[in-house]
Scaffold this motif. Sequence first.
Motif, mmCIF file in Angstrom:
data_model
loop_
_atom_site.group_PDB
_atom_site.id
_atom_site.type_symbol
_atom_site.label_atom_id
_atom_site.label_comp_id
_atom_site.label_asym_id
_atom_site.label_seq_id
_atom_site.Cartn_x
_atom_site.Cartn_y
_atom_site.Cartn_z
ATOM 1 N N UNK A 45 0.850 -1.206 0.000
ATOM 2 C CA UNK A 45 0.000 0.000 0.000
ATOM 3 C C UNK A 45 0.883 1.254 0.000
ATOM 4 N N UNK A 46 0.254 2.398 -0.296
ATOM 5 C CA UNK A 46 0.983 3.675 -0.294
ATOM 6 C C UNK A 46 0.077 4.776 0.245
ATOM 7 N N UNK A 47 0.716 5.862 0.639
ATOM 8 C CA UNK A 47 -0.047 6.995 1.212
ATOM 9 C C UNK A 47 0.631 8.289 0.801
ATOM 10 N N UNK A 48 -0.184 9.301 0.474
ATOM 11 C CA UNK A 48 0.412 10.620 0.255
ATOM 12 C C UNK A 48 -0.047 11.546 1.376
ATOM 13 N N UNK A 49 0.902 12.343 1.841
ATOM 14 C CA UNK A 49 0.673 13.220 2.997
ATOM 15 C C UNK A 49 0.945 14.657 2.593
ATOM 16 N N UNK A 50 0.074 15.570 3.020
ATOM 17 C CA UNK A 50 0.349 17.002 2.842
ATOM 18 C C UNK A 50 -0.043 17.712 4.123
ATOM 19 N N UNK A 51 0.828 18.586 4.625
ATOM 20 C CA UNK A 51 0.437 19.405 5.777
ATOM 21 C C UNK A 51 1.116 20.770 5.683
ATOM 22 N N UNK A 52 0.431 21.790 6.194
ATOM 23 C CA UNK A 52 1.003 23.146 6.125
ATOM 24 C C UNK A 52 0.459 24.033 7.234
ATOM 25 N N UNK A 53 1.259 25.057 7.555
ATOM 26 C CA UNK A 53 0.784 26.177 8.379
ATOM 27 C C UNK A 53 0.500 27.378 7.470
ATOM 28 N N UNK A 54 1.279 27.472 6.411
ATOM 29 C CA UNK A 54 1.183 28.594 5.482
ATOM 30 C C UNK A 54 1.249 28.015 4.080
ATOM 31 N N UNK A 55 0.207 28.266 3.296
ATOM 32 C CA UNK A 55 0.214 27.727 1.934
ATOM 33 C C UNK A 55 -0.792 28.534 1.124
ATOM 34 N N UNK A 56 -0.473 28.842 -0.100
ATOM 35 C CA UNK A 56 -1.391 29.631 -0.910
ATOM 36 C C UNK A 56 -2.460 28.735 -1.522
ATOM 37 N N UNK A 57 -3.511 28.494 -0.708
ATOM 38 C CA UNK A 57 -4.653 27.689 -1.151
ATOM 39 C C UNK A 57 -5.931 28.487 -0.882
ATOM 40 N N UNK A 58 -7.056 28.021 -1.416
ATOM 41 C CA UNK A 58 -8.322 28.760 -1.247
ATOM 42 C C UNK A 58 -8.861 28.647 0.178
ATOM 43 N N UNK A 59 -8.798 27.426 0.748
ATOM 44 C CA UNK A 59 -9.423 27.189 2.053
ATOM 45 C C UNK A 59 -8.579 27.773 3.191
ATOM 46 N N UNK A 60 -9.280 28.228 4.268
ATOM 47 C CA UNK A 60 -8.545 28.676 5.467
ATOM 48 C C UNK A 60 -7.838 27.493 6.093
ATOM 49 N N UNK A 61 -8.553 26.387 6.191
ATOM 50 C CA UNK A 61 -7.992 25.165 6.762
ATOM 51 C C UNK A 61 -8.841 23.998 6.299
#
Length: 355
Positions: free
Chosen positions: A250-266
Amino acid sequence: MTMEKLRVGLAGCGGISGVHLSGWDNMHPDCEVVALCDIKEEALKFRGEQYKVPADQWYSDHRDMFEKADIDAVDVCTPNRVHAEISINALKAGKHVICEKPLAPTPDEIRRMIAARDEAGKILMTAQHQRFMRSSQHLKAYIDTGALGEVYYARAHFLRRRFIPGHRAKGKSFICKEYSGGGPCIDIGVHILDLALHFMGYPEPVSVSGITPCKLGKREDIRGWWGEWDRDIMDVEDFAAGFVRFKNGAALSLECSWLLNIREKEYQKITLCGTEAGAEWPQLTVHGETAGSVTDTQLTFPDDRMDGHHVELDAFADAVFDGMPSPVPPEQSLNVQRILDGLYRSYEAGREVEV
Ligand SMILES: NC(=O)c1ccc[n+]([C@@H]2O[C@H](COP(=O)([O-])OP(=O)(O)OC[C@H]3O[C@@H](n4cnc5c(N)ncnc54)[C@H](O)[C@@H]3O)[C@@H](O)[C@H]2O)c1
């Protein structure tokens, strides 16, 4: 002899201790926080008065608390860098331990904590409260029926657009590697990764490839919605992305941020892809195919508004009273930390690394 009351000493009277103290206060007539410890006098006084812990049970050194206070268990709510030291000393003093996430910022510290647990024969539990949220418990029960088949891929995302926990009250706790061990990987990646692995049945990780840059965190023109932080002392990542391979294929992709230019606040989201169906958390939707039609099913459950933190403390207390294993085994937290440590090493090396 059966234990009649669980007497708890809490170390670290800052932000998260308020949630733990209200949990101990509200949920357990047979549990009581009888001693507090903090290196800051004002933090001790604030929580001591708030939760009516007598002043002669306020300690500025955790070793003093373990020696003098009449306690069976320790609740560790200090910054990450002292989790291992305080937990190991508590275990050596014969206390059960529940410790905030991350259990410790490095795999080696967790290995030492596990060794101390084995020597003491006491419970060591990581406070991964998201496992104890009702949405998590319902989805886990659903997955455990085998309804998704073989889960061979997962995505785990915990992304914040402009929330960096470096404002004045937090100081160095989160943004200096020496204190925290890392940035969003260690702060929030740890939550979403633990939960995704929990849903997947905790497969054994073998390798990781990823990036852990700091692209926005040191820039004066970038604002944080929790307030200002000291750019000069910040030395951790503000974003991480990685790909993890497991021994079972199996495999997994992980993304985490405190600051990132995305649309959602969180947003937080786990996507699980199985041979029979897929599922999403916290949406609790299931996606499959029946008789030639794709199906989307909404799982529902009564919303009893239980706080995951409080249910987690309850699970810890039950395990102590009933002599059961830790509800969140530190061996699983070791796997989380091996993956996060692998991410940092992979970024440095510029290639996939073994974990
Ligand atoms: N589960 C969650 O959702 C969640 C949320 C926030 C924080 N946390 C975790 O809780 C821990 C504490 O975070 P926080 O936000 O409360 O931090 P905080 O900085 O608000 O509080 C930490 C407290 O520990 C005290 N302290 C520092 N060193 C100490 C020592 N050696 N002995 C005793 N006390 C000491 C500090 O003086 C401070 O009062 C961290 O590990 C963090 O990752 C978990």
